[in-house]
Design a protein around this motif. Structure first.
Motif, PDB file in Angstrom:
ATOM      1  N   VAL A 199      33.496  -4.459  49.950  1.00 13.27           N
ATOM      2  CA  VAL A 199      34.187  -5.338  49.219  1.00 13.27           C
ATOM      3  C   VAL A 199      34.338  -6.695  48.896  1.00 13.27           C
ATOM      4  O   VAL A 199      34.778  -7.123  47.298  1.00 13.27           O
ATOM      5  CB  VAL A 199      35.528  -5.295  50.322  1.00 13.27           C
ATOM      6  CG1 VAL A 199      36.990  -5.226  49.348  1.00 13.27           C
ATOM      7  CG2 VAL A 199      35.999  -2.991  50.034  1.00 13.27           C
ATOM      8  N   ALA A 200      34.208  -7.481  50.638  1.00 13.00           N
ATOM      9  CA  ALA A 200      34.299  -8.986  49.569  1.00 13.00           C
ATOM     10  C   ALA A 200      33.266  -9.296  48.871  1.00 13.00           C
ATOM     11  O   ALA A 200      33.183 -10.080  47.590  1.00 13.00           O
ATOM     12  CB  ALA A 200      33.875  -9.415  50.831  1.00 13.00           C
ATOM     13  N   ALA A 223      31.956  -0.466  59.892  1.00 13.20           N
ATOM     14  CA  ALA A 223      33.884  -1.036  59.019  1.00 13.20           C
ATOM     15  C   ALA A 223      33.051  -2.769  58.323  1.00 13.20           C
ATOM     16  O   ALA A 223      33.534  -2.627  57.878  1.00 13.20           O
ATOM     17  CB  ALA A 223      34.777  -1.666  60.465  1.00 13.20           C
ATOM     18  N   ILE A 224      31.872  -3.003  59.378  1.00  6.74           N
ATOM     19  CA  ILE A 224      31.153  -4.371  58.876  1.00  6.74           C
ATOM     20  C   ILE A 224      30.716  -4.170  57.881  1.00  6.74           C
ATOM     21  O   ILE A 224      31.660  -5.167  56.854  1.00  6.74           O
ATOM     22  CB  ILE A 224      30.974  -5.542  59.794  1.00  6.74           C
ATOM     23  CG1 ILE A 224      31.909  -5.318  60.745  1.00  6.74           C
ATOM     24  CG2 ILE A 224      30.250  -6.531  59.510  1.00  6.74           C
ATOM     25  CD1 ILE A 224      30.935  -6.459  61.849  1.00  6.74           C
ATOM     26  N   LEU A 243      37.441 -17.134  52.338  1.00 10.59           N
ATOM     27  CA  LEU A 243      38.624 -16.370  52.049  1.00 10.59           C
ATOM     28  C   LEU A 243      37.958 -15.161  52.159  1.00 10.59           C
ATOM     29  O   LEU A 243      38.646 -14.714  52.807  1.00 10.59           O
ATOM     30  CB  LEU A 243      39.010 -17.311  50.678  1.00 10.59           C
ATOM     31  CG  LEU A 243      39.818 -15.726  49.654  1.00 10.59           C
ATOM     32  CD1 LEU A 243      40.707 -15.107  50.694  1.00 10.59           C
ATOM     33  CD2 LEU A 243      39.976 -15.950  48.720  1.00 10.59           C
ATOM     34  N   LEU A 244      36.245 -14.871  51.612  1.00 12.34           N
ATOM     35  CA  LEU A 244      35.465 -13.881  51.578  1.00 12.34           C
ATOM     36  C   LEU A 244      35.484 -13.645  52.657  1.00 12.34           C
ATOM     37  O   LEU A 244      35.244 -11.922  53.470  1.00 12.34           O
ATOM     38  CB  LEU A 244      34.788 -13.518  50.911  1.00 12.34           C
ATOM     39  CG  LEU A 244      34.493 -14.367  49.304  1.00 12.34           C
ATOM     40  CD1 LEU A 244      33.333 -14.619  49.314  1.00 12.34           C
ATOM     41  CD2 LEU A 244      35.160 -12.893  49.127  1.00 12.34           C
ATOM     42  N   SER A 245      35.078 -14.084  53.719  1.00 14.26           N
ATOM     43  CA  SER A 245      35.061 -13.802  55.566  1.00 14.26           C
ATOM     44  C   SER A 245      35.927 -13.421  56.421  1.00 14.26           C
ATOM     45  O   SER A 245      35.950 -12.872  56.304  1.00 14.26           O
ATOM     46  CB  SER A 245      34.197 -15.167  56.469  1.00 14.26           C
ATOM     47  OG  SER A 245      32.884 -16.290  55.671  1.00 14.26           O
ATOM     48  N   ASP A 246      37.626 -14.141  55.593  1.00 12.49           N
ATOM     49  CA  ASP A 246      38.344 -13.205  56.213  1.00 12.49           C
ATOM     50  C   ASP A 246      38.770 -11.922  55.069  1.00 12.49           C
ATOM     51  O   ASP A 246      39.022 -11.094  56.306  1.00 12.49           O
ATOM     52  CB  ASP A 246      39.500 -14.113  55.728  1.00 12.49           C
ATOM     53  CG  ASP A 246      39.744 -15.636  56.766  1.00 12.49           C
ATOM     54  OD1 ASP A 246      39.010 -15.850  57.962  1.00 12.49           O
ATOM     55  OD2 ASP A 246      41.040 -16.454  56.012  1.00 12.49           O
ATOM     56  N   LEU A 247      37.836 -11.541  54.146  1.00 15.66           N
ATOM     57  CA  LEU A 247      38.359 -10.803  53.491  1.00 15.66           C
ATOM     58  C   LEU A 247      37.741  -9.672  55.021  1.00 15.66           C
ATOM     59  O   LEU A 247      37.660  -8.492  54.799  1.00 15.66           O
ATOM     60  CB  LEU A 247      37.830 -10.882  52.547  1.00 15.66           C
ATOM     61  CG  LEU A 247      38.477  -9.714  51.227  1.00 15.66           C
ATOM     62  CD1 LEU A 247      39.797  -8.918  51.643  1.00 15.66           C
ATOM     63  CD2 LEU A 247      38.485  -9.909  49.934  1.00 15.66           C
ATOM     64  N   VAL A 248      36.534 -10.225  54.801  1.00 13.14           N
ATOM     65  CA  VAL A 248      35.911  -8.922  55.449  1.00 13.14           C
ATOM     66  C   VAL A 248      35.892  -8.897  56.943  1.00 13.14           C
ATOM     67  O   VAL A 248      35.885  -7.518  57.185  1.00 13.14           O
ATOM     68  CB  VAL A 248      33.855 -10.067  55.701  1.00 13.14           C
ATOM     69  CG1 VAL A 248      33.095  -8.972  56.510  1.00 13.14           C
ATOM     70  CG2 VAL A 248      32.582  -9.969  54.843  1.00 13.14           C
TER      71      VAL A 248
END
Length: 122
Positions: A42-43, A35-36, A12-17
């Protein structure tokens, strides 16, 4: 905190990133690296604030209204169902549904629920 992309728990956190980075790149015109970095920040913040909690993201009616639906509602004058259907390449029945859906949401935003029941989805 750094998200390990190999960890199943971090999916989930990887997708959020990824999604935050794509949105940041598109809206702000920043480099891929920046951007990354924003996506990772944010993650990390979400993991710190809500880590360990079961989070539910509601699909409220207001968030489901598309830009096109709002444009149709804004262009609606009370008697131009057919013209709107032609312009937006949808059926007249679909125009009626869009107008009703947006109208209900507009009313719900202005008028409090008398008995504190959740609004009924239509």
């Amino acid at each position: 905190m750094t998200v390990d992309p190999a960890s199943k728990n971090a999916e989930l956190l990887s997708d959020l990133v990824i999604h935050v980075a794509e949105t940041t790149r598109t809206l702000c015109g920043v480099s891929d690296e920046k951007a990354i970095e924003v996506g990772q920040a944010v993650a990390d913040l979400m993991a710190h604030i809500w880590g360990g909690q079961l989070i539910y993201f509601p699909k409220g009616m207001i968030r489901n209204l598309s830009k096109r639906d709002r444009e149709i509602y804004a262009e609606f004058n009370g008697s131009n169902h057919s013209a709107l259907a032609k312009k937006h390449d949808v059926s007249i029945q679909w125009i009626y549904r869009i107008i009703e859906k947006v109208r209900l949401e507009e009313v719900a935003l202005r008028q409090p629920n008398l008995f504190n029941f959740p609004p009924a989805d239509r």
